[in-house]
Design an enzyme around this catalytic site. Sequence first.
Site, PDB file in Angstrom:
ATOM      1  N   HIS A  42      -1.294  -4.840   4.101  1.00 54.90           N
ATOM      2  CA  HIS A  42      -0.622  -4.093   5.170  1.00 54.90           C
ATOM      3  C   HIS A  42      -1.591  -3.048   5.719  1.00 54.90           C
ATOM      4  CE1 HIS A  42       2.697  -2.768   7.551  1.00 54.90           C
ATOM      5  NE2 HIS A  42       2.704  -1.552   7.017  1.00 54.90           N
TER       6      HIS A  42
ATOM      7  N   PHE B 154       9.036   0.578   7.838  1.00 56.85           N
ATOM      8  CA  PHE B 154       9.878   1.764   7.694  1.00 56.85           C
ATOM      9  C   PHE B 154      11.268   1.341   7.206  1.00 56.85           C
ATOM     10  CE2 PHE B 154       7.771   4.809  11.021  1.00 56.85           C
ATOM     11  CZ  PHE B 154       6.688   4.944  10.190  1.00 56.85           C
TER      12      PHE B 154
ATOM     13  N   GLU C 177      -0.536   0.592  -1.831  1.00 58.01           N
ATOM     14  CA  GLU C 177      -0.760  -0.854  -1.821  1.00 58.01           C
ATOM     15  C   GLU C 177      -1.871  -1.255  -2.786  1.00 58.01           C
ATOM     16  OE1 GLU C 177      -0.968  -4.532   1.373  1.00 58.01           O
ATOM     17  OE2 GLU C 177      -1.343  -2.495   2.071  1.00 58.01           O
TER      18      GLU C 177
ATOM     19  N   CYS D 173       8.045  -3.141  10.565  1.00 53.26           N
ATOM     20  CA  CYS D 173       6.723  -3.781  10.585  1.00 53.26           C
ATOM     21  C   CYS D 173       6.673  -5.065   9.771  1.00 53.26           C
ATOM     22  CB  CYS D 173       5.670  -2.793  10.092  1.00 53.26           C
ATOM     23  SG  CYS D 173       5.753  -1.222  10.968  1.00 53.26           S
TER      24      CYS D 173
ATOM     25  N   LYS E 263      -5.913  -4.705  10.525  1.00 53.45           N
ATOM     26  CA  LYS E 263      -5.450  -3.625  11.404  1.00 53.45           C
ATOM     27  C   LYS E 263      -6.590  -2.679  11.783  1.00 53.45           C
ATOM     28  CE  LYS E 263      -0.576  -3.332   9.967  1.00 53.45           C
ATOM     29  NZ  LYS E 263      -0.527  -4.324   8.878  1.00 53.45           N
TER      30      LYS E 263
ATOM     31  N   HIS F 225      -2.026  -1.508  14.761  1.00 53.97           N
ATOM     32  CA  HIS F 225      -0.767  -1.875  14.118  1.00 53.97           C
ATOM     33  C   HIS F 225       0.218  -2.361  15.181  1.00 53.97           C
ATOM     34  CE1 HIS F 225       2.495  -2.201  11.503  1.00 53.97           C
ATOM     35  NE2 HIS F 225       2.518  -1.013  10.944  1.00 53.97           N
TER      36      HIS F 225
END
Length: 415
Positions: free
Chosen positions: A305, A403, A316, A165, A337, A342
């Site tokens: 994010h 990831f 975060e 991502c 998002k 996403h």
Amino acid sequence: MELKRVVVTGIGAITPIGNTVEEYWNALIDGRSGAAPITQFDASLFKTQFACEVKNYDPNDFFDRKESRKLDLFAQYAMVATDEAIADSGLNMDSVDKDRFGVIWGAGIGGLKTFQDEAIAFGTGDGTPRFNPFFIPKMIADIAPGHISIKHGLRGPNFTTVSACASSTNAIIDAVTYIRLGKMNICVAGGSEAAVTEAGIGGFNALQALSKRNDDPTTASRPFDKDRDGFVLGDGGGSLILEEYEHAKARGAKIYAEVVGSGLSADAYHMTAPHPDGLGAMNVMKYALEDAGMKPEDIDYINVHGTSTPLGDVAESKAILGVFGEHSYDLNISSTKSMTGHLLGAAGIIEAIACILSVKNDIVPPTINHFTDDEAFDPKLNFTFNKAQKREVRAALSNTFGFGGHNASAIFKKI
């Protein structure tokens, strides 16, 4: 050596909430959700039956039938967004030095539908190995910048960054680095993804990563809300024209913002979960500030994010407090998002565009779908819930985490 400055002179986007930059930005500021029941396949047997698909897209509007059959959807999105960005930049493509004009693209997966369809066809056949001759060139993640360079004759550096991502933020960072070092004058930098497929939905369902709010898709992506239950998968892409400042100035280009800093780090912790204390996220934001020569109080907006997962959002927010301290409470923070879903490898680019336009227009898009406060978050943090907020945005920071523990941040500043 003295590093060159890098500015944004063109933007293109095709997203779940708008198929042009103007449509995308207007939808962000209006707080519109792009989530809806899946139309690309029958999702009735899946745990998650909705996604943020690109809407009203017809490849025949952009490609002839023969050409579109050779292009996976992720590559189509790449070319469409880049055409818009090049047109927006005002570049004279007949006179520009194409030997010093590159393409660096981000994709976390690439041609997933192409791979899926070919595997199904082989697996359900009689065992005879019959494959489409375009199977491999449609599927590979690096084909998108290849097609862009072929169409426009761009002979500079050309490759794809793959960091889940964080992929398209990595593409921006690499493009900026090459221009800073004087290795090219202009670069197309962006990312695209088309993972809303049976394999994409099924795979993320198996990871327990997706929201299952099938009864109300438009409110399913709810970052920082107590009842968040996973992210919403999205498709689309975005493209920037990044240009050396003096080159842009010499041709009288309009300039949206300057890319002044970036950071990269790894969590070194877990395959899919973030470091619980946000260690990698803290490091990447610190590195971006150091690279930009900026202090925490120089940032006005962070596009986080913020995927709407139970663990990620908390990590975060801890990282922001760790880096920005008391200035955290003067920041606007938002997760777009909540509207776009996403986009995996394309998340970074469309969120970078949100930051650039926020800097340009002095308005912060919201985090929609906030209903219930979560005591896990400091109540003094301003997550820009549910409604856009006008304020001076001198500089904005964009976070993307992937990831494998890949972290990338970029800072965009008024010029």
